[in-house]
Motif scaffolding. Structure first.
Motif, PDB file in Angstrom:
ATOM      1  N   LYS A 256     -28.419  82.818  16.921  1.00 33.04           N
ATOM      2  CA  LYS A 256     -29.659  82.898  17.701  1.00 33.04           C
ATOM      3  C   LYS A 256     -29.916  84.275  18.309  1.00 33.04           C
ATOM      4  O   LYS A 256     -31.052  84.626  18.615  1.00 33.04           O
ATOM      5  CB  LYS A 256     -29.639  81.839  18.808  1.00 33.04           C
ATOM      6  CG  LYS A 256     -28.500  82.007  19.818  1.00 33.04           C
ATOM      7  CD  LYS A 256     -28.515  80.887  20.844  1.00 33.04           C
ATOM      8  CE  LYS A 256     -27.366  81.021  21.842  1.00 33.04           C
ATOM      9  NZ  LYS A 256     -27.368  79.925  22.831  1.00 33.04           N
ATOM     10  N   GLN A 257     -28.851  85.058  18.549  1.00 39.34           N
ATOM     11  CA  GLN A 257     -29.006  86.389  19.147  1.00 39.34           C
ATOM     12  C   GLN A 257     -28.131  87.390  18.386  1.00 39.34           C
ATOM     13  O   GLN A 257     -27.047  87.745  18.848  1.00 39.34           O
ATOM     14  CB  GLN A 257     -28.614  86.354  20.628  1.00 39.34           C
ATOM     15  CG  GLN A 257     -29.555  85.533  21.502  1.00 39.34           C
ATOM     16  CD  GLN A 257     -29.055  85.426  22.932  1.00 39.34           C
ATOM     17  OE1 GLN A 257     -28.044  84.785  23.207  1.00 39.34           O
ATOM     18  NE2 GLN A 257     -29.761  86.061  23.844  1.00 39.34           N
TER      19      GLN A 257
ATOM     20  N   GLU B 152     -28.038  90.445  18.053  1.00 36.17           N
ATOM     21  CA  GLU B 152     -27.692  91.719  18.691  1.00 36.17           C
ATOM     22  C   GLU B 152     -26.554  91.585  19.711  1.00 36.17           C
ATOM     23  O   GLU B 152     -25.966  92.588  20.137  1.00 36.17           O
ATOM     24  CB  GLU B 152     -28.928  92.316  19.382  1.00 36.17           C
ATOM     25  CG  GLU B 152     -29.352  91.640  20.674  1.00 36.17           C
ATOM     26  CD  GLU B 152     -30.045  90.282  20.491  1.00 36.17           C
ATOM     27  OE1 GLU B 152     -30.316  89.611  21.501  1.00 36.17           O
ATOM     28  OE2 GLU B 152     -30.310  89.913  19.328  1.00 36.17           O
ATOM     29  N   GLU B 153     -26.226  90.349  20.101  1.00 40.27           N
ATOM     30  CA  GLU B 153     -25.191  90.135  21.109  1.00 40.27           C
ATOM     31  C   GLU B 153     -23.799  90.369  20.533  1.00 40.27           C
ATOM     32  O   GLU B 153     -23.501  89.934  19.413  1.00 40.27           O
ATOM     33  CB  GLU B 153     -25.276  88.701  21.655  1.00 40.27           C
ATOM     34  CG  GLU B 153     -26.456  88.455  22.559  1.00 40.27           C
ATOM     35  CD  GLU B 153     -26.369  89.225  23.867  1.00 40.27           C
ATOM     36  OE1 GLU B 153     -25.263  89.290  24.445  1.00 40.27           O
ATOM     37  OE2 GLU B 153     -27.393  89.798  24.286  1.00 40.27           O
TER      38      GLU B 153
ATOM     39  N   GLN C  92     -21.976  89.218  16.954  1.00 37.60           N
ATOM     40  CA  GLN C  92     -21.520  90.268  16.044  1.00 37.60           C
ATOM     41  C   GLN C  92     -20.047  90.046  15.686  1.00 37.60           C
ATOM     42  O   GLN C  92     -19.641  90.224  14.529  1.00 37.60           O
ATOM     43  CB  GLN C  92     -21.695  91.642  16.708  1.00 37.60           C
ATOM     44  CG  GLN C  92     -23.141  92.087  16.872  1.00 37.60           C
ATOM     45  CD  GLN C  92     -23.780  92.506  15.563  1.00 37.60           C
ATOM     46  OE1 GLN C  92     -23.111  93.024  14.679  1.00 37.60           O
ATOM     47  NE2 GLN C  92     -25.090  92.299  15.434  1.00 37.60           N
TER      48      GLN C  92
ATOM     49  N   GLY D 188     -30.171  86.316  11.411  1.00 33.01           N
ATOM     50  CA  GLY D 188     -30.546  86.127  12.812  1.00 33.01           C
ATOM     51  C   GLY D 188     -31.810  85.291  12.885  1.00 33.01           C
ATOM     52  O   GLY D 188     -32.773  85.544  12.151  1.00 33.01           O
TER      53      GLY D 188
ATOM     54  N   GLU E 141     -34.134  83.772  15.972  1.00 29.82           N
ATOM     55  CA  GLU E 141     -34.317  83.694  17.422  1.00 29.82           C
ATOM     56  C   GLU E 141     -35.204  82.542  17.877  1.00 29.82           C
ATOM     57  O   GLU E 141     -35.314  82.284  19.077  1.00 29.82           O
ATOM     58  CB  GLU E 141     -34.894  85.012  17.951  1.00 29.82           C
ATOM     59  CG  GLU E 141     -33.997  86.219  17.738  1.00 29.82           C
ATOM     60  CD  GLU E 141     -34.159  86.874  16.372  1.00 29.82           C
ATOM     61  OE1 GLU E 141     -34.846  86.278  15.504  1.00 29.82           O
ATOM     62  OE2 GLU E 141     -33.610  87.965  16.167  1.00 29.82           O
ATOM     63  N   ASP E 142     -35.849  81.854  16.946  1.00 33.07           N
ATOM     64  CA  ASP E 142     -36.690  80.718  17.336  1.00 33.07           C
ATOM     65  C   ASP E 142     -36.692  79.667  16.227  1.00 33.07           C
ATOM     66  O   ASP E 142     -36.135  79.874  15.147  1.00 33.07           O
ATOM     67  CB  ASP E 142     -38.123  81.173  17.653  1.00 33.07           C
ATOM     68  CG  ASP E 142     -38.796  81.914  16.504  1.00 33.07           C
ATOM     69  OD1 ASP E 142     -38.683  81.455  15.345  1.00 33.07           O
ATOM     70  OD2 ASP E 142     -39.413  82.964  16.743  1.00 33.07           O
TER      71      ASP E 142
ATOM     72  N   PRO F 246     -31.104  78.503  18.390  1.00 32.08           N
ATOM     73  CA  PRO F 246     -31.720  78.965  19.636  1.00 32.08           C
ATOM     74  C   PRO F 246     -32.126  77.814  20.551  1.00 32.08           C
ATOM     75  O   PRO F 246     -32.370  78.016  21.740  1.00 32.08           O
ATOM     76  CB  PRO F 246     -32.943  79.746  19.154  1.00 32.08           C
ATOM     77  CG  PRO F 246     -33.246  79.189  17.807  1.00 32.08           C
ATOM     78  CD  PRO F 246     -31.920  78.838  17.215  1.00 32.08           C
TER      79      PRO F 246
END
Length: 327
Positions: A33-34, A36-37, A41, A62, A64-65, A89
């Protein structure tokens, strides 16, 4: 005889070759869901490790929604994937995710966040690996108990700050896990003080803990615990602001965040005693291996696997991080 041995050997090589070919044909998605976190990763990094070891293809996506989740699943189906792992998410998307996976003939596992149905109940038929909030809280509680005994404090003279964020069930489970261990060790329930925070950051925790400390200024020795590292760091900063020495505070956080590691790196020890680091290794590597075994060997994963964390202190946090594969 030679012919017989040669035939066996040839057959063995053929089986191995077939196995290798099949592994190369396995394609597994890993949706987060994220993306970049750092946590996700790291999950991807360990899933990549599993892919290299087993010889399958890992597709990292990824989403996100909800719309991106649906698109990602269709994309995996179009690529010829056989299964996927997802941290959604929104757990309420559960029934839709299950239906979309079935429509694309994809095996489904969840990680970190468990899918729920329309009534908010877990979808128990979907294999899941998550974090045991209660176990992590118990680890925090045990670390505090052990250090109280090591310092020779009388529990009757110690105050405990429960930095709380009761809107979040995970937060409640973590602090209640810590409290259960404290009480079992003889810590007086009347000495545990609630410090409700408005948000889950350090500033909100500092404000909440300061109120408790000012109200009970006669207590010299304190311990603190909460949802995460930020909650405990807030309590530690509050103790410093009212003049409580670092030697009189035992704060144990959860997460092993950069804020916790930076605290350990300070020249002099503070009241932030330790943190329970949650490892992304099992969540990335083990789920990927489980999915591969399910596809390649028809070995279905356990329906529910709950992981805990590892306690890291100022003197050993580097080793703990290395053992968990984070460094």
């Amino acid at each position: 005889m030679r012919f017989f041995k040669a035939a066996i050997l040839a057959g063995t090589f053929a089986v191995l070759a077939a196995g290798s070919a099949f592994a190369a044909d396995v394609k597994i998605g890993f949706i987060v869901k994220q993306p970049e976190e750092p946590w996700f990763q790291d999950e991807w990094k360990f899933a990549d490790q599993a892919a290299k070891e087993k010889g399958f293809t890992l597709v990292k996506i990824g989403a996100e929604d909800g719309e991106k989740v649906q698109s990602a699943i269709d994309n995996l189906g179009a690529q010829g994937a056989q299964g996927f792992i997802i941290c959604t998410p929104d757990v309420k998307l559960g029934p839709g995710i299950v239906a979309k996976a079935a429509a694309n003939q994809l095996k489904l596992m969840t990680v970190d966040d468990r899918l729920v149905n329309a009534e908010g109940k877990p979808l128990e038929d979907v294999p899941h690996m998550g974090i045991s909030a209660t176990k992590i809280g118990e680890t925090v509680g045990q670390a505090i108990v052990d250090e109280i005994k090591k310092r020779g404090w009388d529990m009757k003279n110690v105050g405990a700050i429960r930095v709380s964020y009761d809107q979040l069930p995970t937060a409640v489970d973590r602090v209640e896990g810590a409290i259960s261990v404290l009480k079992a060790a003889g810590f007086p329930a009347s000495n545990i003080y609630d410090a409700p925070q408005a948000k889950t950051d350090t500033e909100a925790a500092l404000n909440a803990a300061t109120t408790v400390l000012n109200k009970h200024a006669d207590i010299k020795y304190w311990v603190a615990f909460g949802l995460n590292d930020e909650a405990v760091l807030g309590a530690v900063r509050a103790s410093e602001s009212v003049g409580i020495p670092a030697a009189n505070m035992i704060g144990v956080g959860i997460g092993g965040a950069d804020s916790a590691i930076n605290e350990f790196k300070k020249p002099a020890a503070t009241g932030f005693f330790g943190t329970v680091i949650i490892s992304p290794k099992r969540h990335g590597y083990e789920t990927a291996v489980n999915m591969y075994d399910w596809i390649a060997n028809s070995k279905e994963p356990p329906k529910l696997t709950l992981t805990s964390g590892s306690l890291a202190l100022r003197g050993d946090y580097e080793k703990v991080r290395k053992d968990l594969g984070i460094e």
